[in-house]
Design an enzyme around this catalytic site. Sequence first.
Site, PDB file in Angstrom:
ATOM      1  N   TYR A   1       0.821  -1.212   0.000  1.00  0.00           N
ATOM      2  CA  TYR A   1       0.000   0.000   0.000  1.00  0.00           C
ATOM      3  C   TYR A   1       0.856   1.264   0.000  1.00  0.00           C
ATOM      4  O   TYR A   1       0.471   2.273  -0.566  1.00  0.00           O
ATOM      5  CB  TYR A   1      -0.894   0.038   1.254  1.00  0.00           C
TER       6      TYR A   1
ATOM      7  N   LYS B   1       2.429 -15.309   2.900  1.00  0.00           N
ATOM      8  CA  LYS B   1       2.599 -15.998   1.619  1.00  0.00           C
ATOM      9  C   LYS B   1       4.084 -16.323   1.522  1.00  0.00           C
ATOM     10  O   LYS B   1       4.764 -15.970   0.552  1.00  0.00           O
ATOM     11  CB  LYS B   1       2.098 -15.090   0.474  1.00  0.00           C
TER      12      LYS B   1
ATOM     13  N   ASP C   1      -6.757  -6.423   4.108  1.00  0.00           N
ATOM     14  CA  ASP C   1      -7.846  -5.730   3.410  1.00  0.00           C
ATOM     15  C   ASP C   1      -8.825  -6.765   2.853  1.00  0.00           C
ATOM     16  O   ASP C   1     -10.041  -6.669   3.039  1.00  0.00           O
ATOM     17  CB  ASP C   1      -7.259  -4.882   2.266  1.00  0.00           C
TER      18      ASP C   1
END
Length: 362
Positions: free
Chosen positions: A135, A190, A246
């Site tokens: 972001y 991840k 998010d």
Amino acid sequence: MKIAVLPGDGIGTEIVAEAIRVLEVLDLRFEMESALVGGAAYDAHGHPLPEATLKLAKEADAVLFGAVGDWKYDSLERQFRPEQAILGLRKNLGLFANFRPAICYEQLTHASSLKPELVAGLDILIIRELTGDIYFGQPRGRRTAVDGHFPGAEEAFDTMRYSRPEVERIARVAFEAARKRNRKVTSVDKANVLETFQFWKDVVIDVHKEYPDIELEHMYVDNAAMQLVRAPKKFDVVVTGNMFGDILSDEAAMLTGSIGMLPSASLNSSNQGLYEPSHGSAPDIAGKGIANPLATILSAAMMLRFSLNQPQAADRIESAVKHVLASGLRTADIHSEGTTLVGTRQMGDAVVAAITKTITKS
Ligand code: IPM
Ligand code: MG
């Protein structure tokens, strides 16, 4: 104590108005000051986060935020879009810790898109890191590719990054929160593909050494997305980065039946916070008086608890909301057969009335 009130766009003004009425009936001593933010601020001042609004937010102990955004701003240059207001507030106030509880209220079990037995009693807390990751990572932009699959072609890029202190502090927030709950943290990453999230996982493991009483589990984000709809009650506290958070928080919200019920808190290291409903500005129903104000009212309760040190007042709001739901009142988003359909204002009235009753009793 000072609260900056930033209603924003769409249904923001209607729902924040109800939260303010609820705060006022509590008769606590604090000052409230409003300012424009988002599209409303762009229309009036040419910027979604005007200097004066940012200054007000910085000086306040807490910010009560409605929602920002409308399709009509979609074609604006990115820096002028309403979403930049919330991103700017998060960055400038250092609001790195975002709490998004997903609680399935007993009376709303049937409103979930999952089978009632999967969500009955659901109470999970998503802790999303809010000021880092892809972001905010630099560099980002557009350029001509020098390598990759199509050298010479136009391309765009963003940067995913986390520093050790950023991961450490959000991990601590998660472990501390778990201590007040069921003592389990699921860290979502991840790590099988991304360097950033292998690092995330390593740092979370390091911080966990300070919290031997908390169970720590690691889960890849794709699996977490699946487990959230398969067996959501297995989670307690979920901690993850900005982008995964998010996405997963919207998914978790829907498990509860209505995103119109879910509050959120975004805190910095001095417990100054921004409180907003988890849902957006819903321009399609703005101005109709039908939006559910409960997420914002519950956000005001979180504000009293986390930033304004008024836990009893927070309890009072939360019990009033439960009482109102038990009495069968429902806004359109949570309405079902056998319950009473009400508008935004009536829902606010009912919460105010329920609080007044408990005040006179005590
Ligand atoms: C959220 C929203 C924001 C985000 C948008 C409006 C910038 O989706 O708070 O989850 O992506 O963080
Ligand atoms: Mg979102």
